[in-house]
Design a protein around this motif. Sequence first.
Motif, PDB file in Angstrom:
ATOM      1  N   TYR A   1       0.855  -1.182   0.000  1.00 28.81           N
ATOM      2  CA  TYR A   1       0.000   0.000   0.000  1.00 28.81           C
ATOM      3  C   TYR A   1       0.897   1.241   0.000  1.00 28.81           C
ATOM      4  CZ  TYR A   1      -3.236  -3.514   1.783  1.00 28.81           C
ATOM      5  OH  TYR A   1      -3.979  -4.672   1.950  1.00 28.81           O
ATOM      6  N   ALA A   2       0.420   2.320  -0.634  1.00 31.62           N
ATOM      7  CA  ALA A   2       1.183   3.569  -0.633  1.00 31.62           C
ATOM      8  C   ALA A   2       0.265   4.734  -0.959  1.00 31.62           C
ATOM      9  CB  ALA A   2       2.332   3.502  -1.644  1.00 31.62           C
ATOM     10  N   GLU A   3       0.755   5.932  -0.644  1.00 30.34           N
ATOM     11  CA  GLU A   3       0.104   7.175  -1.046  1.00 30.34           C
ATOM     12  C   GLU A   3       1.136   8.007  -1.798  1.00 30.34           C
ATOM     13  OE1 GLU A   3      -1.480   9.396   2.175  1.00 30.34           O
ATOM     14  OE2 GLU A   3      -3.150   8.020   2.530  1.00 30.34           O
ATOM     15  N   PHE A   4       0.774   8.446  -2.997  1.00 33.10           N
ATOM     16  CA  PHE A   4       1.654   9.308  -3.788  1.00 33.10           C
ATOM     17  C   PHE A   4       1.033  10.695  -3.819  1.00 33.10           C
ATOM     18  CE2 PHE A   4       2.270   4.952  -5.433  1.00 33.10           C
ATOM     19  CZ  PHE A   4       3.565   4.789  -4.973  1.00 33.10           C
ATOM     20  N   ARG A   5       1.732  11.661  -3.247  1.00 37.72           N
ATOM     21  CA  ARG A   5       1.132  12.956  -2.936  1.00 37.72           C
ATOM     22  C   ARG A   5       1.456  14.041  -3.934  1.00 37.72           C
ATOM     23  NH1 ARG A   5       1.807  12.533   3.711  1.00 37.72           N
ATOM     24  NH2 ARG A   5       0.488  10.682   3.886  1.00 37.72           N
TER      25      ARG A   5
ATOM     26  N   SER B   1       7.887   8.651  -0.731  1.00 45.09           N
ATOM     27  CA  SER B   1       6.454   8.519  -0.470  1.00 45.09           C
ATOM     28  C   SER B   1       6.195   7.642   0.754  1.00 45.09           C
ATOM     29  CB  SER B   1       5.740   7.934  -1.690  1.00 45.09           C
ATOM     30  OG  SER B   1       5.843   8.792  -2.804  1.00 45.09           O
ATOM     31  N   VAL B   2       5.014   7.787   1.329  1.00 37.30           N
ATOM     32  CA  VAL B   2       4.637   6.935   2.457  1.00 37.30           C
ATOM     33  C   VAL B   2       3.992   5.663   1.919  1.00 37.30           C
ATOM     34  CG1 VAL B   2       4.368   8.842   4.055  1.00 37.30           C
ATOM     35  CG2 VAL B   2       2.393   8.097   2.742  1.00 37.30           C
ATOM     36  N   GLY B   3       4.233   4.573   2.610  1.00 33.85           N
ATOM     37  CA  GLY B   3       3.653   3.308   2.176  1.00 33.85           C
ATOM     38  C   GLY B   3       3.992   2.209   3.145  1.00 33.85           C
ATOM     39  N   GLU B   4       3.586   0.993   2.806  1.00 35.08           N
ATOM     40  CA  GLU B   4       3.843  -0.127   3.701  1.00 35.08           C
ATOM     41  C   GLU B   4       3.870  -1.451   2.952  1.00 35.08           C
ATOM     42  OE1 GLU B   4       0.094  -1.773   5.916  1.00 35.08           O
ATOM     43  OE2 GLU B   4      -0.003   0.441   5.959  1.00 35.08           O
ATOM     44  N   ILE B   5       4.601  -2.380   3.539  1.00 33.39           N
ATOM     45  CA  ILE B   5       4.527  -3.792   3.194  1.00 33.39           C
ATOM     46  C   ILE B   5       3.883  -4.495   4.373  1.00 33.39           C
ATOM     47  CG2 ILE B   5       5.813  -5.868   2.598  1.00 33.39           C
ATOM     48  CD1 ILE B   5       8.079  -4.070   1.588  1.00 33.39           C
ATOM     49  N   ASN B   6       2.866  -5.305   4.101  1.00 32.94           N
ATOM     50  CA  ASN B   6       2.172  -6.012   5.178  1.00 32.94           C
ATOM     51  C   ASN B   6       2.136  -7.505   4.879  1.00 32.94           C
ATOM     52  OD1 ASN B   6      -0.917  -6.959   6.166  1.00 32.94           O
ATOM     53  ND2 ASN B   6       0.348  -5.940   7.686  1.00 32.94           N
ATOM     54  N   TRP B   7       2.761  -8.281   5.772  1.00 30.76           N
ATOM     55  CA  TRP B   7       2.694  -9.737   5.674  1.00 30.76           C
ATOM     56  C   TRP B   7       1.589 -10.222   6.605  1.00 30.76           C
ATOM     57  CZ3 TRP B   7       7.213  -6.955   5.947  1.00 30.76           C
ATOM     58  CH2 TRP B   7       8.155  -7.132   4.925  1.00 30.76           C
TER      59      TRP B   7
ATOM     60  N   THR C   1       3.635  10.147  -8.502  1.00 28.35           N
ATOM     61  CA  THR C   1       2.712   9.165  -9.073  1.00 28.35           C
ATOM     62  C   THR C   1       3.259   8.615 -10.379  1.00 28.35           C
ATOM     63  OG1 THR C   1       0.835  10.308  -8.048  1.00 28.35           O
ATOM     64  CG2 THR C   1       0.348   8.788  -9.852  1.00 28.35           C
ATOM     65  N   TRP C   2       3.734   9.489 -11.247  1.00 28.57           N
ATOM     66  CA  TRP C   2       4.285   9.035 -12.525  1.00 28.57           C
ATOM     67  C   TRP C   2       5.533   8.174 -12.324  1.00 28.57           C
ATOM     68  CZ3 TRP C   2       3.792  14.409 -15.322  1.00 28.57           C
ATOM     69  CH2 TRP C   2       2.457  14.573 -15.759  1.00 28.57           C
ATOM     70  N   ARG C   3       6.378   8.569 -11.373  1.00 30.16           N
ATOM     71  CA  ARG C   3       7.570   7.773 -11.103  1.00 30.16           C
ATOM     72  C   ARG C   3       7.174   6.373 -10.633  1.00 30.16           C
ATOM     73  NH1 ARG C   3      10.045   6.031  -6.953  1.00 30.16           N
ATOM     74  NH2 ARG C   3       8.715   7.203  -5.531  1.00 30.16           N
ATOM     75  N   ALA C   4       6.201   6.300  -9.731  1.00 32.57           N
ATOM     76  CA  ALA C   4       5.756   5.009  -9.221  1.00 32.57           C
ATOM     77  C   ALA C   4       5.124   4.161 -10.317  1.00 32.57           C
ATOM     78  CB  ALA C   4       4.758   5.220  -8.084  1.00 32.57           C
ATOM     79  N   ALA C   5       4.432   4.812 -11.255  1.00 30.51           N
ATOM     80  CA  ALA C   5       3.806   4.070 -12.350  1.00 30.51           C
ATOM     81  C   ALA C   5       4.849   3.352 -13.194  1.00 30.51           C
ATOM     82  CB  ALA C   5       2.980   5.012 -13.218  1.00 30.51           C
ATOM     83  N   LYS C   6       6.054   3.932 -13.284  1.00 29.76           N
ATOM     84  CA  LYS C   6       7.135   3.294 -14.040  1.00 29.76           C
ATOM     85  C   LYS C   6       7.835   2.213 -13.229  1.00 29.76           C
ATOM     86  CE  LYS C   6       8.141   7.386 -16.877  1.00 29.76           C
ATOM     87  NZ  LYS C   6       9.159   8.427 -17.203  1.00 29.76           N
ATOM     88  N   GLU C   7       8.045   2.477 -11.935  1.00 31.25           N
ATOM     89  CA  GLU C   7       8.817   1.555 -11.111  1.00 31.25           C
ATOM     90  C   GLU C   7       7.959   0.471 -10.471  1.00 31.25           C
ATOM     91  OE1 GLU C   7      11.605   3.385  -8.498  1.00 31.25           O
ATOM     92  OE2 GLU C   7      11.992   5.061  -9.860  1.00 31.25           O
ATOM     93  N   LEU C   8       6.674   0.750 -10.265  1.00 30.21           N
ATOM     94  CA  LEU C   8       5.769  -0.202  -9.605  1.00 30.21           C
ATOM     95  C   LEU C   8       4.481  -0.334 -10.424  1.00 30.21           C
ATOM     96  CD1 LEU C   8       6.208   1.329  -6.035  1.00 30.21           C
ATOM     97  CD2 LEU C   8       7.345  -0.734  -6.888  1.00 30.21           C
ATOM     98  N   PRO C   9       4.579  -0.741 -11.676  1.00 30.07           N
ATOM     99  CA  PRO C   9       3.426  -0.663 -12.584  1.00 30.07           C
ATOM    100  C   PRO C   9       2.328  -1.678 -12.326  1.00 30.07           C
ATOM    101  CG  PRO C   9       5.253  -1.771 -13.668  1.00 30.07           C
ATOM    102  CD  PRO C   9       5.783  -1.270 -12.350  1.00 30.07           C
TER     103      PRO C   9
END
Length: 211
Positions: free
Chosen positions: A39-43, A126-132, A48-56
């Motif tokens: 989960y993440a928030e792109f502010r 950006s803020v975000g998390e990994i949750n197992w 947002t565009w950077r994340a779309a390339k790196e985490l598509p």
Amino acid sequence: MSNDVAYPVFCTPDPALALRAARRLMEFGRCEYINVSLYAEFRSVDETWRAAKELPEGWFRGQELEGEFDRRVPFEDLPAWLVGVRGAGLPADPAAYEGRLPVDYELPNQAVGSVEDAFTAGIGPSVGEINWQDLCWPDAPELGFRGESKHAEVTLLFNTSTRGYDEPADDHTVFLHVHDADVDGRQMREPYAHWLAAQMGLTVIGPAQQC
């Protein structure tokens, strides 16, 4: 219905080190049905565009405008990325983001080990998390605690110190989750959380957080 409560057990400005600590704790509770969600928030638009390339592969969702989900508006007439699109489906026009920030990102229920490294490398500021989730914490008979699975989770928060993402930070924090057993304001399973952390050489470093 019951809830979980999360205890911070490790904090560092190094995201790779935080991921290693979280994985050690996750492996301690690993069981057959474990999975991982992102989960993440792109502010900003640029983030947002950077994340779309790196985490598509995740789902990107913009914020709704007031009244946008009025029942009189056909679902198919809503902006596609308000409902959720992959990175390639995000608008290319910066004007499309007016009133839509922050953009939410979600990639749920993935195989453990398949997404964590890329997310850690790509989250940036950006803020975000990994949750197992769906772990199995063991018994602690010397303390009189039975193990648990329903609320056994590990979370790694990036660039924030709170589960609500409302306190930005320059470091990253690992949390372990146990059952929320509040009796008159006292968390009855807090000693169990301390015990779990100690098994991996970690220490509870702050108060419990509820979601």
